[in-house]
Design a protein around this motif. Structure first.
Motif, PDB file in Angstrom:
ATOM      1  N   GLN A  74       2.049  16.578-111.501  1.00  0.00           N
ATOM      2  CA  GLN A  74       1.507  16.089-112.769  1.00  0.00           C
ATOM      3  C   GLN A  74       2.102  14.731-113.137  1.00  0.00           C
ATOM      4  N   THR A  75       3.397  14.588-112.886  1.00  0.00           N
ATOM      5  CA  THR A  75       4.039  13.298-113.160  1.00  0.00           C
ATOM      6  C   THR A  75       3.459  12.195-112.287  1.00  0.00           C
ATOM      7  N   ALA A  76       3.295  12.495-111.007  1.00  0.00           N
ATOM      8  CA  ALA A  76       2.773  11.485-110.075  1.00  0.00           C
ATOM      9  C   ALA A  76       1.355  11.060-110.454  1.00  0.00           C
ATOM     10  N   LYS A  77       0.550  12.012-110.878  1.00  0.00           N
ATOM     11  CA  LYS A  77      -0.833  11.692-111.221  1.00  0.00           C
ATOM     12  C   LYS A  77      -0.931  10.889-112.519  1.00  0.00           C
ATOM     13  N   SER A  78       0.080  11.026-113.376  1.00  0.00           N
ATOM     14  CA  SER A  78       0.039  10.321-114.658  1.00  0.00           C
ATOM     15  C   SER A  78       0.572   8.896-114.558  1.00  0.00           C
TER      16      SER A  78
END
Length: 450
Positions: free
Chosen positions: A445-449
């Motif tokens: 989720q962090t990487a996608k944000s």
């Protein structure tokens, strides 16, 4: 292939390297071969009366040494048939990924560039790879049936093709016939199971007190890509089919059971040398020297094994599990730069390089995805190579293809579990995978944000 492909994902965009502009973004192009006005048809050959424009193509590769010589030979052959085209091979054996990413950021990447299997999704998402589908289906296209489907499909994301295969290998099991004969054991046969491998390896493992003098098998350790066949054969996976979740997949019952079995092989029955034990031999090939009776790996050592007069060996396809047969693949391909100024000509060369003409040279030292060329080179009849080709239908998708974020999220947490397992002390596989899956989801989720 694996090393290059994996390395690219770990490389950031911060590297500042001065580049040389070499023919990109000059002139015009149709950018689509669907019209059939592409490749050789669009160029004047030596006997043609049409005046063709002079075209310069740049090809990026990490190959060096003999592999580079082969690539240059292919380029020379192509230029003889296409005298208006100048192909320049740009070899970057070290820091290839850094340079390529920097070139892409500057809009100056080679017209055709080599790419590892784990990076195709990443480069596609960056918009760096041209969609090859219309070229493949166009008048100067290719017949998909001429290629091994599961190899060709490594470069396919969704319903679109972004790369064509340069070379590849799936996995198989090498076995030492002499050590099997000494133990009075039959040679393994296609269709065998992981339980049979385990049982056979236990019988082939020899001890002198607590010291192992011969291991039954050399397993791939913490190399997660090579552990996927075992996980898949037990019905497990490491990521959801849509690439959106690790929890429930990386820690599924099938994955847990497979890795518990894997841990037992190393720690309970010690049928495979640990990383520490392998390192003690300082790079010696344990299979070639008879220290292990079987070895799981790609086709890479076949030539050396054949030339070893002291080694009598056979090769058998990977074992199956309760959910059937499964294999994986290490692949290098070529893509077409989306900002190439000469896309039609680049496609023509890409087709030549990955088609029968180029593959007949490249296939002398590696597997080719072109069926007719594999047969012409004797790969389909070679007893040491045929088991690899027979298992191609069982190649499964790998997680780097499913998600461009895998290596920096769930792949990283899974690697930590595998590394911990290889330290030599038993771990709670379920507990470790639960934690790895949840952390992987958070990291995703962090990487996608970002």
């Amino acid at each position: 292939m694996k090393i290059k492909g994996t390395a690219l994902l770990a490389i950031g965009m911060s590297a500042a390297i001065a580049l040389t502009a070499c023919g990109t973004n000059s002139g015009s192009n149709s950018g689509n071969a669907a019209s059939g006005n592409s490749g050789k048809a669009s160029n004047a050959d030596a006997s043609g009366g049409t005046e063709a424009k002079e075209v310069k193509l740049r090809v990026g590769t990490w190959d060096g040494g003999d592999s580079l010589k082969i690539q240059q030979q292919i380029a020379d052959n192509y230029m003889k048939a296409h005298p208006n085209v100048k192909v320049s091979i740009e070899s970057v054996p070290d820091q290839y990924g850094t340079k390529l990413l920097t070139q892409i950021a500057a809009g100056q990447a080679p017209d055709v560039f080599q790419i590892g299997d784990g990076d195709i999704s990443m480069f596609m998402n960056k918009g760096s790879l041209e969609d090859l589908t219309s070229y493949i289906q166009g008048g100067n296209g290719i017949k998909l049936d001429d290629y091994y489907t599961n190899v060709l499909d490594v470069g396919k994301l969704g319903d679109k093709y972004y790369t064509l295969p340069k070379d590849y290998s799936d996995l198989a099991v090498f076995y030492n016939k002499k050590l099997f004969d000494e133990a009075g054991l039959p040679y393994p046969q296609a269709g065998w199971t992981w339980e049979q491998l385990y049982d056979t390896a236990k019988k082939l493992t020899k001890k002198d007190g607590d010291r192992i003098t011969q291991w039954g098998v050399n397993l791939p350790g913490a190399w997660t890509r090579a552990v996927l066949p075992l996980i898949n054969a037990y019905g497990g996976s490491v990521i959801s089919p849509d690439g959106e979740k690790f929890d429930g997949f990386m820690n599924s019952d099938g994955t847990v059971k497979a890795l518990e079995l894997y841990q037992d092989m190393y720690q309970k029955d010690r049928i495979s040398p640990s990383s520490t034990e392998s390192a003690a031999f300082k790079g010696v090939d344990l299979f070639a020297t008879g220290k292990v009776a079987m070895s799981v790996g790609g086709r890479w050592p076949v030539t050396d094994y054949k030339s070893n007069k002291d080694l009598s060996f056979g090769v058998v396809s990977m074992p199956a599990g309760p959910s059937g047969a499964a294999n994986t693949i290490c692949y290098a391909g070529y893509g077409l730069y989306s900002k190439s100024a000469n896309k039609d000509e680049a496609w023509s060369y890409l087709k030549y390089l990955t088609g029968p003409e180029g593959q007949e040279l490249l296939g002398a030292y590696a597997f080719t995805a072109v069926k007719a060329t594999a047969e012409k080179l004797g790969q389909t009849a070679d007893e040491a190579l045929k088991p690899f080709l027979d298992d191609i239908p069982n190649i499964k998708d790998f997680p780097e293809k499913t998600s461009p974020y895998f290596s920096t999220t769930g792949g990283k947490t899974l690697q930590s579990v595998m590394d911990k397992m290889m330290l030599g002390k038993p771990i709670d596989v379920k507990k470790e995978l639960d934690a790895a899956a949840k952390q992987g989801d958070a990291d995703l989720q962090t990487a996608k944000s970002e």
